[in-house]
Write a protein that holds these residues in place. Structure first.
Motif, PDB file in Angstrom:
ATOM      1  N   LEU A  40      52.133  36.812  33.286  1.00 38.58           N
ATOM      2  CA  LEU A  40      51.199  36.088  34.146  1.00 38.58           C
ATOM      3  C   LEU A  40      51.272  36.582  35.588  1.00 38.58           C
ATOM      4  CD1 LEU A  40      51.556  32.455  32.736  1.00 38.58           C
ATOM      5  CD2 LEU A  40      49.678  34.090  32.351  1.00 38.58           C
ATOM      6  N   SER A  41      52.456  36.964  36.049  1.00 38.36           N
ATOM      7  CA  SER A  41      52.605  37.515  37.400  1.00 38.36           C
ATOM      8  C   SER A  41      51.881  38.844  37.540  1.00 38.36           C
ATOM      9  CB  SER A  41      54.082  37.696  37.761  1.00 38.36           C
ATOM     10  OG  SER A  41      54.706  36.456  37.923  1.00 38.36           O
ATOM     11  N   LEU A  42      51.986  39.694  36.527  1.00 38.29           N
ATOM     12  CA  LEU A  42      51.269  40.970  36.550  1.00 38.29           C
ATOM     13  C   LEU A  42      49.757  40.741  36.589  1.00 38.29           C
ATOM     14  CD1 LEU A  42      53.323  43.009  33.919  1.00 38.29           C
ATOM     15  CD2 LEU A  42      53.240  43.413  36.389  1.00 38.29           C
ATOM     16  N   ALA A  43      49.284  39.824  35.756  1.00 34.04           N
ATOM     17  CA  ALA A  43      47.858  39.515  35.720  1.00 34.04           C
ATOM     18  C   ALA A  43      47.398  38.939  37.057  1.00 34.04           C
ATOM     19  CB  ALA A  43      47.563  38.541  34.581  1.00 34.04           C
ATOM     20  N   GLN A  44      48.239  38.098  37.667  1.00 29.08           N
ATOM     21  CA  GLN A  44      47.907  37.516  38.959  1.00 29.08           C
ATOM     22  C   GLN A  44      47.780  38.608  40.020  1.00 29.08           C
ATOM     23  OE1 GLN A  44      50.973  35.486  41.373  1.00 29.08           O
ATOM     24  NE2 GLN A  44      49.654  33.672  41.217  1.00 29.08           N
ATOM     25  N   ARG A  45      48.713  39.555  40.044  1.00 28.76           N
ATOM     26  CA  ARG A  45      48.650  40.642  41.033  1.00 28.76           C
ATOM     27  C   ARG A  45      47.397  41.486  40.847  1.00 28.76           C
ATOM     28  NH1 ARG A  45      54.851  42.917  41.413  1.00 28.76           N
ATOM     29  NH2 ARG A  45      55.750  40.958  42.116  1.00 28.76           N
ATOM     30  N   PHE A  46      47.022  41.721  39.599  1.00 29.29           N
ATOM     31  CA  PHE A  46      45.812  42.485  39.320  1.00 29.29           C
ATOM     32  C   PHE A  46      44.588  41.752  39.867  1.00 29.29           C
ATOM     33  CE2 PHE A  46      42.470  44.249  36.562  1.00 29.29           C
ATOM     34  CZ  PHE A  46      42.709  45.609  36.745  1.00 29.29           C
ATOM     35  N   THR A  57      39.266  36.524  51.493  1.00 24.76           N
ATOM     36  CA  THR A  57      40.323  36.206  52.443  1.00 24.76           C
ATOM     37  C   THR A  57      41.598  35.803  51.699  1.00 24.76           C
ATOM     38  OG1 THR A  57      39.802  33.849  52.566  1.00 24.76           O
ATOM     39  CG2 THR A  57      38.610  35.335  54.088  1.00 24.76           C
ATOM     40  N   TYR A  58      42.721  35.874  52.410  1.00 28.95           N
ATOM     41  CA  TYR A  58      43.987  35.434  51.813  1.00 28.95           C
ATOM     42  C   TYR A  58      43.874  33.996  51.324  1.00 28.95           C
ATOM     43  CZ  TYR A  58      47.000  39.402  53.174  1.00 28.95           C
ATOM     44  OH  TYR A  58      47.607  40.623  53.285  1.00 28.95           O
ATOM     45  N   LEU A  59      43.211  33.137  52.110  1.00 24.94           N
ATOM     46  CA  LEU A  59      43.073  31.731  51.736  1.00 24.94           C
ATOM     47  C   LEU A  59      42.272  31.593  50.445  1.00 24.94           C
ATOM     48  CD1 LEU A  59      43.565  28.757  52.348  1.00 24.94           C
ATOM     49  CD2 LEU A  59      41.503  28.785  53.762  1.00 24.94           C
ATOM     50  N   GLU A  60      41.151  32.320  50.334  1.00 25.96           N
ATOM     51  CA  GLU A  60      40.348  32.275  49.105  1.00 25.96           C
ATOM     52  C   GLU A  60      41.169  32.743  47.905  1.00 25.96           C
ATOM     53  OE1 GLU A  60      35.785  33.271  50.254  1.00 25.96           O
ATOM     54  OE2 GLU A  60      37.243  34.834  50.758  1.00 25.96           O
ATOM     55  N   ILE A  61      41.917  33.824  48.107  1.00 31.04           N
ATOM     56  CA  ILE A  61      42.727  34.387  47.024  1.00 31.04           C
ATOM     57  C   ILE A  61      43.819  33.415  46.601  1.00 31.04           C
ATOM     58  CG2 ILE A  61      44.294  36.261  46.394  1.00 31.04           C
ATOM     59  CD1 ILE A  61      42.628  38.027  48.364  1.00 31.04           C
ATOM     60  N   LYS A  64      42.329  30.488  44.622  1.00 27.34           N
ATOM     61  CA  LYS A  64      41.846  30.806  43.276  1.00 27.34           C
ATOM     62  C   LYS A  64      42.975  31.212  42.336  1.00 27.34           C
ATOM     63  CE  LYS A  64      38.579  33.367  40.513  1.00 27.34           C
ATOM     64  NZ  LYS A  64      39.216  34.364  39.690  1.00 27.34           N
ATOM     65  N   THR A  65      43.947  31.976  42.844  1.00 29.66           N
ATOM     66  CA  THR A  65      44.972  32.550  41.964  1.00 29.66           C
ATOM     67  C   THR A  65      46.296  31.801  41.982  1.00 29.66           C
ATOM     68  OG1 THR A  65      45.877  34.033  43.648  1.00 29.66           O
ATOM     69  CG2 THR A  65      44.011  34.860  42.327  1.00 29.66           C
ATOM     70  N   GLY A  66      46.541  31.045  43.046  1.00 31.21           N
ATOM     71  CA  GLY A  66      47.840  30.396  43.207  1.00 31.21           C
ATOM     72  C   GLY A  66      48.907  31.339  43.737  1.00 31.21           C
TER      73      GLY A  66
END
Length: 100
Positions: A40-46, A57-61, A64-66
């Protein structure tokens, strides 16, 4: 390539990944090799990398991703100063037409 990364074992792992034929085989292999959290961490980074290339933006990311701002920053550093691995894959998959 980072010399600390290059080893016979890492090369064998990459060769194993390249031998997989489809998404189902990837699920089977990665579920055996990784913990759920690692995968899940790999998928999140992708996803973070994709969103950064989409000029989010960092805030949007983060919303959405946590992902933490530290993770977003690390991915951003890879996008800007890394080996272009993310962009190469994005291009091949047609995820993003080009660097935005």
């Amino acid at each position: 390539m980072n010399d600390k990364l290059k080893s016979k074992e890492v090369e064998q792992l990459f060769e194993a990944i390249l031998s997989l034929n489809d998404v189902k085989e990837c699920y089977d292999f990665f579920e055996d090799v990784c913990t759920i959290n690692e995968l899940l961490s790999l998928a999140q980074r992708f996803e973070v990398a994709k969103m950064l290339r989409e000029q989010k933006t960092y805030l949007e990311i983060a919303e959405k991703t946590g992902a933490s701002t530290a993770t977003i920053s690390r991915v951003n550093r890879s996008l800007n100063y890394g080996n272009d691995g993310y962009d190469r894959v994005f291009e091949r998959l047609g995820i993003l037409s080009d660097k935005q």
